[in-house]
Design a protein around this motif. Structure first.
Motif, PDB file in Angstrom:
ATOM      1  N   GLU A  71       0.847  -1.192   0.000  1.00 26.93           N
ATOM      2  CA  GLU A  71       0.000   0.000   0.000  1.00 26.93           C
ATOM      3  C   GLU A  71       0.879   1.237   0.000  1.00 26.93           C
ATOM      4  O   GLU A  71       1.900   1.281   0.681  1.00 26.93           O
ATOM      5  N   GLN A  73       0.856   5.510   0.418  1.00 28.80           N
ATOM      6  CA  GLN A  73       0.181   6.731   0.829  1.00 28.80           C
ATOM      7  C   GLN A  73       1.234   7.817   0.891  1.00 28.80           C
ATOM      8  O   GLN A  73       2.115   7.783   1.728  1.00 28.80           O
ATOM      9  N   ASP A  74       1.147   8.764  -0.030  1.00 30.80           N
ATOM     10  CA  ASP A  74       2.143   9.836  -0.147  1.00 30.80           C
ATOM     11  C   ASP A  74       3.535   9.218  -0.322  1.00 30.80           C
ATOM     12  O   ASP A  74       3.767   8.496  -1.257  1.00 30.80           O
TER      13      ASP A  74
END
Length: 89
Positions: A71, A73-74
């Motif tokens: 995953e 995220q940013d």
């Protein structure tokens, strides 16, 4: 690789399976981070097969019971490994 790990490698010190697997995973992740442009890394299926092979040495497990996911995220990446172990009998 830390200096102690490097010295252990040069001196031929025997390591346990978990530490070897951890070092290999760190190398794979570092390599993938340095040159990856694809949305889905190509090493995840191979990593999942390797995990099944290692865990199967110790516990009878269904290959579908291991899920590997990455995953993003940013600027943060999380490698998630879910392993469903059979009930103790």
């Amino acid at each position: 690789m830390a200096m102690s790990s490097f010295l252990s490698f040069l001196l031929g010190e025997k390591k346990n399976t978990a530490s070897v697997a951890k070092e290999r995973l760190q190398i794979i992740l570092a390599h993938e981070r340095s040159g990856r442009s694809a949305a889905t890394p190509d090493y995840l299926p191979a990593l999942q097969r390797d995990l099944v092979a290692v865990i199967s040495k110790y516990i009878k497990i269904n290959p579908d019971d291991i899920k590997v996911n990455l995953e993003r995220q940013d600027n943060l990446e999380v490698l998630e490994v879910k392993i469903e172990l059979p009930d103790a009998k």
